[in-house]
Scaffold this motif. Sequence first.
Motif, short mmCIF file in Angstrom:
data_model
loop_
_atom_site.label_atom_id
_atom_site.label_comp_id
_atom_site.label_asym_id
_atom_site.label_seq_id
_atom_site.Cartn_x
_atom_site.Cartn_y
_atom_site.Cartn_z
N LEU A 44 0.58 -0.99 0.00
CA LEU A 44 -0.12 -0.26 -0.24
C LEU A 44 0.61 1.41 0.50
CD1 LEU A 44 -2.15 -1.42 2.09
CD2 LEU A 44 -3.23 -0.49 -0.06
N ALA A 45 1.67 1.49 0.95
CA ALA A 45 2.89 2.46 1.27
C ALA A 45 3.84 2.47 -0.38
CB ALA A 45 3.82 2.31 2.30
N ALA A 46 3.86 1.19 -0.96
CA ALA A 46 4.71 1.69 -2.23
C ALA A 46 3.83 2.56 -3.26
CB ALA A 46 4.86 0.32 -2.90
N GLY A 47 2.58 1.51 -3.49
CA GLY A 47 1.35 2.38 -4.90
C GLY A 47 1.42 3.76 -4.21
N VAL A 48 1.09 4.35 -2.97
CA VAL A 48 0.94 5.13 -3.17
C VAL A 48 2.26 6.40 -3.27
CG1 VAL A 48 0.78 7.66 -0.72
CG2 VAL A 48 -0.76 4.78 -0.51
N TRP A 49 3.34 6.47 -2.72
CA TRP A 49 4.67 6.88 -3.18
C TRP A 49 4.74 7.08 -4.46
CZ3 TRP A 49 7.70 9.99 -1.20
CH2 TRP A 49 8.53 10.05 -0.04
N VAL A 50 4.86 6.37 -5.30
CA VAL A 50 5.25 6.15 -6.75
C VAL A 50 3.97 6.96 -7.37
CG1 VAL A 50 5.20 4.11 -9.12
CG2 VAL A 50 6.60 3.18 -6.37
N ARG A 51 2.69 6.59 -7.28
CA ARG A 51 2.22 7.16 -8.01
C ARG A 51 1.92 8.96 -7.68
NH1 ARG A 51 -3.73 8.28 -6.22
NH2 ARG A 51 -3.56 7.64 -4.23
N ALA A 66 12.05 1.10 -4.16
CA ALA A 66 12.01 0.13 -2.86
C ALA A 66 13.83 -0.05 -2.72
CB ALA A 66 11.22 -1.47 -3.63
N HIS A 67 14.55 0.09 -3.74
CA HIS A 67 15.96 -0.16 -3.46
C HIS A 67 16.18 1.04 -2.48
CE1 HIS A 67 20.09 -0.77 -4.01
NE2 HIS A 67 20.33 -0.16 -4.10
N LEU A 68 15.37 2.21 -2.55
CA LEU A 68 16.30 3.20 -1.90
C LEU A 68 15.53 3.62 -1.02
CD1 LEU A 68 13.95 6.04 -2.12
CD2 LEU A 68 14.78 5.84 -4.32
N ALA A 69 14.13 3.21 -0.56
CA ALA A 69 13.53 3.32 0.37
C ALA A 69 13.33 2.67 1.40
CB ALA A 69 11.67 3.70 0.53
N VAL A 70 13.65 1.65 1.62
CA VAL A 70 13.49 0.27 2.17
C VAL A 70 14.38 0.69 3.80
CG1 VAL A 70 15.13 -1.29 2.18
CG2 VAL A 70 13.24 -2.11 2.90
#
Length: 250
Positions: A44-51, A66-70
């Motif tokens: 869910l968080a990934a979708g919010v960030w990327v969009r 994902a690589h920069l934020a995990v």
Amino acid sequence: MGERPGRRHGPGPVTAPTDGPTLAGTFDAVLFDLDGVLVDSEALAAGVWVRTLAEHGLPLALNDFAHLAVGQTFPNVLVRLADLHGWTPTDAFLPILEDRFNAAFDTLDAIDGARDTLRGLRDRGVPFAVGSNSERGRLHMKLASAGLAGLVGTHAYDPSWVGGRGKPEPDLYAFAAAQLGADITRCVVVEDSVPGATAGVRAGATVIGLLATGHAHPDDAAHLHAAGVRHVVTSHAQLQHLLGLPTATP
């Protein structure tokens, strides 16, 4: 960060099967990460960030984000976006991101077996707390949405309790242990990211890696072991066994 992106599913070494040795008797309290450990919020968080990033001039592939934020705190994600892509948020970006996070986390699932783990500790009289890089309001929103707030109670802590020093700094887990009246060296930390695991190891706790969301990359377990994680498991059933708790049916 507190709201971490999803990761690809894949096999990894498991060092704590449900019929192996346990850590029973070696710890006095358990400290949990939140995202990816108790609640399934990563995708869910990934979708919010990327969009939202794409709408504000920075299109990124999900895996690149994902690589920069995990495992990073929210401010650190923004710093890395600036360093790697020369991008800084507009005045409109952060309020939009905040609103979308709040909407996304209004309905959230607990990871399979998480409630059983917390109940098992409660029933055994073992104190536990949550230490998360999530912003305080979202931390409590996620716990409530996933039905875990009543079990965790007041022992849910974010970096604002320790002057903003989130993971991988050890302060948050050291503070959570102190709030439970526990010696951090007699605590188990349960984590799914290298920054979080590093925080637990640096604080002096025994760290268990939990890769239970189905988003794990094949290398995640090896990276956790390299960070000093003692055991890596792939379900709460395995975690329950390792903690010496009655094991629920997976």
